[in-house]
Design a protein around this motif. Structure first.
Motif, mmCIF file in Angstrom:
data_model
loop_
_atom_site.group_PDB
_atom_site.id
_atom_site.type_symbol
_atom_site.label_atom_id
_atom_site.label_comp_id
_atom_site.label_asym_id
_atom_site.label_seq_id
_atom_site.Cartn_x
_atom_site.Cartn_y
_atom_site.Cartn_z
ATOM 1 N N ILE A 136 -4.687 0.087 -7.518
ATOM 2 C CA ILE A 136 -3.972 0.265 -6.248
ATOM 3 C C ILE A 136 -4.384 -0.892 -5.355
ATOM 4 O O ILE A 136 -5.572 -1.210 -5.265
ATOM 5 N N ASP A 137 -3.414 -1.538 -4.722
ATOM 6 C CA ASP A 137 -3.740 -2.543 -3.707
ATOM 7 C C ASP A 137 -3.321 -2.026 -2.345
ATOM 8 O O ASP A 137 -2.194 -1.553 -2.178
ATOM 9 N N THR A 138 -4.226 -2.119 -1.364
ATOM 10 C CA THR A 138 -3.864 -1.762 0.016
ATOM 11 C C THR A 138 -4.040 -2.961 0.939
ATOM 12 O O THR A 138 -3.923 -2.835 2.152
ATOM 13 N N THR A 139 -4.369 -4.133 0.382
ATOM 14 C CA THR A 139 -4.667 -5.292 1.240
ATOM 15 C C THR A 139 -3.402 -6.054 1.644
ATOM 16 O O THR A 139 -3.409 -6.742 2.662
ATOM 17 N N ALA A 140 -2.355 -5.997 0.826
ATOM 18 C CA ALA A 140 -1.141 -6.788 1.032
ATOM 19 C C ALA A 140 -1.434 -8.289 1.018
ATOM 20 O O ALA A 140 -0.626 -9.080 1.508
#
Ligand SMILES: NC(=O)c1ccc[n+]([C@@H]2O[C@H](COP(=O)([O-])OP(=O)(O)OC[C@H]3O[C@@H](n4cnc5c(N)ncnc54)[C@H](O)[C@@H]3O)[C@@H](O)[C@H]2O)c1
Ligand SMILES: [Zn+2]
Ligand SMILES: [Zn+2]
Length: 363
Positions: free
Chosen positions: A258-262
């Motif tokens: 999962i990436d939440t940094t963009a």
């Protein structure tokens, strides 16, 4: 009525607490007195992301409060009800009928245009329109107009300051694990960026018994919270290759990422951290483009996808997470830090520096 709101006066400006005039509720609207409003990273991004002509604007989409008035056609809510507010959906299109309300045909008009469907703004100041209706609430305000479809009724004995983030940030991370990825205990998960969204994903993965969970974040305070949920953590500034380290920790690559940094380079690392046939869900908002590693994608038969709000229907997910909280398997209370509403810019500074995970304004 006259109320107070955190207004972003112009693109790129901080919040200003100001008096505004909020319309009386129309026949399909619900007037909610806000008790608490979570600040999601999206509220911060919008101030620079939206075109200059969409200001002044009132954001806020993690409102929690008490219903004061309901329009004549509103069903299922009455004055005195305690509600957690989330995003809007029409309830009637094919996506809504299939339960995927985050992909409603009318989602743009219902959540992001700064006005009602008919083009009117629900907020004015000195007779001039102020953009609002953000996620059908614009709840960075002491009062907001919402709708039956985005108000989730909750037990009045529960503390609304702790439940406000369930409407977006916590729901998105949790839903990404529960709905989108559905990992089994033997699967591995790496989460890049462990703010409110990433930590909710990690908490739920732990609750689901996922044995190998890795958290990547440069902020030590956040890595410590992830470790508290049972994750192993990586400081990306301390290792020669984050991807190699994730592969070491997950026996050759994670089944899920999962990436939440963009951040485009981080999204690429997240893809590369996957084992063959693995799936990455990119949740962040802010980048215009991502660059993938095409050979790695092809050779590994990998999947890169995204999700709105963890594919959740708030009317189901919010009560489900509240039940998990009661059972002790969604222990997010300590991640909430409250601020008096007039300290909104301090709250933004603190979540940006990593001093706090989830700031919640109290009205
Ligand atoms: N898809 C959706 O429906 C949805 C819903 C809610 C939020 N969002 C978006 O999700 C994102 C996360 O929201 P949040 O409130 O948790 O934000 P946040 O800013 O609290 O969390 C982001 C984290 O990324 C970390 N980070 C920065 N650089 C990094 C790097 N190089 N490697 C690893 N981590 C790094 C930061 O330290 C921070 O902890 C935002 O972009 C937000 O707009 C999307
Ligand atoms: Zn719909
Ligand atoms: Zn959000």
């Amino acid at each position: 009525m006259r109320t107070r709101a955190a207004v972003v006066e112009a693109q790129g400006q901080p919040f200003t607490i100001a008096d505004v005039d909020l319309d009386e509720p129309r026949e399909d609207e619900v007037l909610v007195r806000m008790v608490a409003t979570g600040i999601c990273h999206t509220d911060i991004t919008m101030g620079s992301f939206l075109p200059a002509e969409m200001f002044p604007n009132v954001f806020g989409h993690e409102g929690a409060g008490v219903v004061e008035e309901v329009g004549a056609r509103v069903q299922g809510l009455e004055p005195g009800d305690h509600v957690v507010m989330s995003f809007r959906s029409c309830g009637d299109c094919a996506k809504c009928r299939s339960g995927l309300v985050g992909y409603c045909d009318s989602t743009l008009l219902l959540n992001y245009m700064g006005m009602r469907m008919d083009g009117s703004t629900s907020i004015q100041r000195d007779g001039s329109p102020v953009f609002g209706s953000f996620f059908g609430q614009s709840s960075l305000a002491a009062h907001a107009l919402a709708y039956a479809d985005n108000c989730v009724k909750v037990d009045p004995d529960l503390d609304l300051t702790l439940l406000a983030p369930y409407g977006c940030g916590f729901q998105t991370g949790a839903g990404t694990v529960l709905n989108v990825l559905q990992p089994k205990p033997e699967d591995s998960l790496v989460v890049y960026g462990v703010g409110a969204v990433g930590l909710a994903a990690i908490a739920v993965a732990a609750a689901e018994g996922v044995e190998s969970v890795v958290a990547v974040d440069p902020l030590a305070s956040r890595r410590a919270v992830a470790e508290g949920f049972g994750a192993t953590s990586i400081d990306p500034t301390e290792v020669a290759s984050v991807v190699d380290r994730v592969k070491e920790l997950t026996g050759g690559g994670a089944a899920y990422a999962i990436d939440t940094t963009a951040l485009p380079p981080v999204v690429k690392q997240a893809q590369q951290s996957l084992r063959a046939r693995g799936t990455l869900v990119a949740l962040g908002l802010g980048a215009e483009e991502y660059v993938l590693d095409a050979i790695d994608l092809l050779q590994g038969g990998k999947t890169v996808k995204s999700s709105i709000e963890g594919d959740a229907d708030p009317q189901e997910m919010v009560p489900r997470l509240i039940e998990m909280r009661a059972a002790g398997t969604f222990a997010m209370d300590d991640l909430v830090t409250t601020y008096p509403a007039d300290q909104v810019n301090q709250a933004v500074a603190d979540v940006t520096s990593g001093a706090v995970v989830k700031p919640v304004l109290v009205w």
